[in-house]
Design an enzyme around this catalytic site. Structure first.
Site, mmCIF file in Angstrom:
data_model
loop_
_atom_site.group_PDB
_atom_site.id
_atom_site.type_symbol
_atom_site.label_atom_id
_atom_site.label_comp_id
_atom_site.label_asym_id
_atom_site.label_seq_id
_atom_site.Cartn_x
_atom_site.Cartn_y
_atom_site.Cartn_z
ATOM 1 N N PHE A 157 0.867 -1.185 0.000
ATOM 2 C CA PHE A 157 0.000 0.000 0.000
ATOM 3 C C PHE A 157 0.897 1.226 0.000
ATOM 4 O O PHE A 157 1.763 1.367 0.856
ATOM 5 C CB PHE A 157 -0.922 0.024 1.228
ATOM 6 C CG PHE A 157 -1.856 1.200 1.194
ATOM 7 C CD1 PHE A 157 -2.977 1.194 0.371
ATOM 8 C CD2 PHE A 157 -1.603 2.342 1.945
ATOM 9 C CE1 PHE A 157 -3.826 2.295 0.301
ATOM 10 C CE2 PHE A 157 -2.449 3.447 1.885
ATOM 11 C CZ PHE A 157 -3.566 3.412 1.057
ATOM 12 N N ASP A 242 9.437 2.268 1.433
ATOM 13 C CA ASP A 242 8.295 3.005 1.961
ATOM 14 C C ASP A 242 8.199 2.670 3.446
ATOM 15 O O ASP A 242 7.717 1.601 3.829
ATOM 16 C CB ASP A 242 7.017 2.575 1.211
ATOM 17 C CG ASP A 242 5.764 3.273 1.754
ATOM 18 O OD1 ASP A 242 5.815 3.792 2.890
ATOM 19 O OD2 ASP A 242 4.740 3.263 1.058
ATOM 20 N N LYS A 273 3.104 9.455 8.744
ATOM 21 C CA LYS A 273 2.452 8.915 9.954
ATOM 22 C C LYS A 273 3.086 9.400 11.260
ATOM 23 O O LYS A 273 2.837 10.514 11.675
ATOM 24 C CB LYS A 273 2.404 7.391 9.864
ATOM 25 C CG LYS A 273 1.370 6.927 8.818
ATOM 26 C CD LYS A 273 1.051 5.479 8.947
ATOM 27 C CE LYS A 273 -0.048 5.032 8.012
ATOM 28 N NZ LYS A 273 -1.395 5.403 8.420
HETATM 29 N N1 PLP Z 1 2.575 4.051 2.560
HETATM 30 C C1 PLP Z 1 2.245 3.223 3.563
HETATM 31 C C2 PLP Z 1 3.118 2.059 3.865
HETATM 32 C C3 PLP Z 1 1.085 3.439 4.323
HETATM 33 O O1 PLP Z 1 0.764 2.601 5.300
HETATM 34 C C4 PLP Z 1 0.285 4.560 4.010
HETATM 35 C C5 PLP Z 1 -0.955 4.824 4.762
HETATM 36 O O2 PLP Z 1 -1.519 3.949 5.383
HETATM 37 C C6 PLP Z 1 0.687 5.408 2.961
HETATM 38 C C7 PLP Z 1 1.829 5.126 2.262
HETATM 39 C C8 PLP Z 1 -0.130 6.626 2.629
HETATM 40 O O3 PLP Z 1 0.041 7.587 3.622
HETATM 41 P P1 PLP Z 1 -1.009 8.800 3.760
HETATM 42 O O4 PLP Z 1 -2.298 8.215 4.178
HETATM 43 O O5 PLP Z 1 -0.373 9.695 4.786
HETATM 44 O O6 PLP Z 1 -1.084 9.445 2.421
#
Ligand code: PLP
Length: 439
Positions: A157, A242, A273
């Site tokens: 994700f 990520d 986060k």
């Molecule tokens: N990358 C990862 C691993 C995530 O868990 C999330 C959100 O859950 C995101 C990217 C996207 O982050 P945001 O919701 O701050 O755009």
């Protein structure tokens, strides 16, 4: 238009005026302190979601309240047309925590941080000479090759922007938003031979979550991370992590991948986060690594996104940077990496020890835990047609605890990193009582 009074219940305000893109639980959260939140009726909940891994040092930590209040009275925003000291200090701190030479770009969310990674990969693939020199893939010569694909993994994700859903290795986020942004290829997670099979002359970068979060807490294996690095080196492509969910202390290390394979070095990292303990902030770290430009000359990867190539109005305001700096200092000074490791192990052992016939597996690192429910949970617990994870999260709300569902059969525990042993024991007791009642 309906006449809705300001005094209407919160749910009514949402029903009438807020786009219904979230499936919200019927809880009206009003305030928080430490690992606890209170709803509008004054009911208290143990917060083991922490806003989906966001409130890394709990709610309203007095030091953060103080640091941000001070900055609030000094300067909130000045634009990235100018220099502001808190941004410079936070960038320095993040580079120090990674422990490798590099530079930071600030934005506002995880999806945006990943957008910066995609753009970094595109510029790298379009404008730099493939390395290592002499390594030719397919029919193309070194100078001809423009590498435009980014490999990501199934179950991943990466956020909800158009490129984010194209990058994400889950069909459900793409549905209805076709056509997808071009340039992403998905490969099975933790499958090095599959990655090798997908490598060709068009690949610019590989992007992965060292611990997949949204799909239910699935850590990469150490072997996989090591092999991915060596494949990236062989093909001269970027390795990007990520760490939006697993980074900055969640796994018990500043860098999530170091909980798995500390010797692996990425070329770029995205964060969001927990970075500012609840304030919106995203960032990327880019490694200082020399590259040859097709146009002649050399450039560091850390300087590839040069003036005018990328930006955002709010990225790295003095206010959010002052808050994030304090959050990172608290994690350091209160020994919260150690706390995450110690209490993560304690929680995992206590959950396994429950021996509940409704739990199939407990996975995770530090305070990033996934509790997978058995396949026939719905039948055994009488959960009806509701997904078992949602059903259980509802029951835990009734019992006074917040947790986060992942897919249909997993719930996540992502408590603040300063949660106490007593609070973890309390969480285990609450879950045990709910599961016992369900069988
Ligand atoms: N990358 C990862 C691993 C995530 O868990 C999330 C959100 O859950 C995101 C990217 C996207 O982050 P945001 O919701 O701050 O755009």
């Amino acid at each position: 238009m309906n006449l809705i009074l300001e005094s209407a219940p919160t749910t009514e305000l949402f029903d009438s005026f807020v786009v219904p893109n979230y499936a919200r639980f019927p809880l009206m959260i009003e305030r928080g302190e430490g690992a606890w939140v209170w709803d509008e009726a004054g009911r208290k909940y143990l917060d083991f979601g922490a806003g989906i891994a966001v409130c890394s040092i709990g709610h309203c930590h007095p030091r953060v309240v103080e640091a941000m209040s001070r900055q609030l009275g000094l300067l909130v925003h000045a634009s990235n047309l100018y220099y502001t000291r808190p941004q410079g200090l936070l960038a320095r701190k993040l580079v120090e925590l990674v422990g490798l030479a590099g530079k930071i770009f600030f934005c506002n969310s995880g999806a945006e941080a990943n957008e910066a990674l995609y753009k970094l990969a595109r510029k790298f693939g379009n404008e730099t000479v493939p390395a290592p020199p002499g390594h030719t893939v397919g029919e193309l010569t070194e100078q001809q090759r423009s590498r435009r694909q980014i490999i990501t993994f199934t179950g991943s994700f990466h956020g909800r922007t158009l490129a984010g859903i194209a990058a994400t290795g889950q069909e459900k986020v793409k549905k209805g938003f076709e056509p997808m942004v071009e340039g992403f290829t998905h490969v099975p997670f933790n499958d090095a031979p599959a990655l090798l099979g997908a490598m060709d002359g068009d690949i610019a970068a590989v992007l992965l979550e060292p611990v997949q979060g949204e799909s239910g807490i699935h850590p990469a294996s150490a072997d996989f991370l090591r092999t991915v690095r060596s494949i990236c080196d062989d093909y001269g492509v970027l390795l990007m992590f990520d760490e939006v969910q697993c980074g900055l202390g969640r796994t018990g290390e500043w860098c999530g991948w170091r909980s798995i394979a500390p010797e692996v070095t990425p070329d770029a990292i995205s964060w969001a986060k927990g970075i500012a303990g609840g304030f919106p902030l995203g960032a990327i770290w880019v490694r200082d690594r020399p590259l040859t430009l097709k146009s002649g000359g050399t450039v560091s990867l850390a300087d590839l996104l040069g003036p005018g190539t990328h930006g955002t109005t709010f990225g790295g305001t003095p206010l959010v940077c002052a808050g994030a700096l304090e959050v990172l200092r608290i994690i350091e000074e209160e020994g919260l990496l150690e706390n995450a490791r110690r209490l993560g192990t304690y929680a995992k052992e206590a959950l396994i020890e429950l021996g509940s016939p409704l739990i199939a597996a407990v996975r995770g690192l530090g305070l990033m835990l996934g509790i997978e429910l058995v396949a026939d949970f719905a039948a055994r617990a009488g959960a009806g047609a509701r997904a078992p994870s949602l059903w259980l999260v509802d029951r835990l709300h009734e019992a006074g605890m917040l947790t986060i569902p992942a897919g249909t059969h997993t719930i996540r525990w992502l408590p603040p990193l300063n949660v106490t042993r007593e609070e973890v024991a309390q969480a285990v007791d609450i879950l045990a009582a709910v599961l016992e009642k369900a069988v």
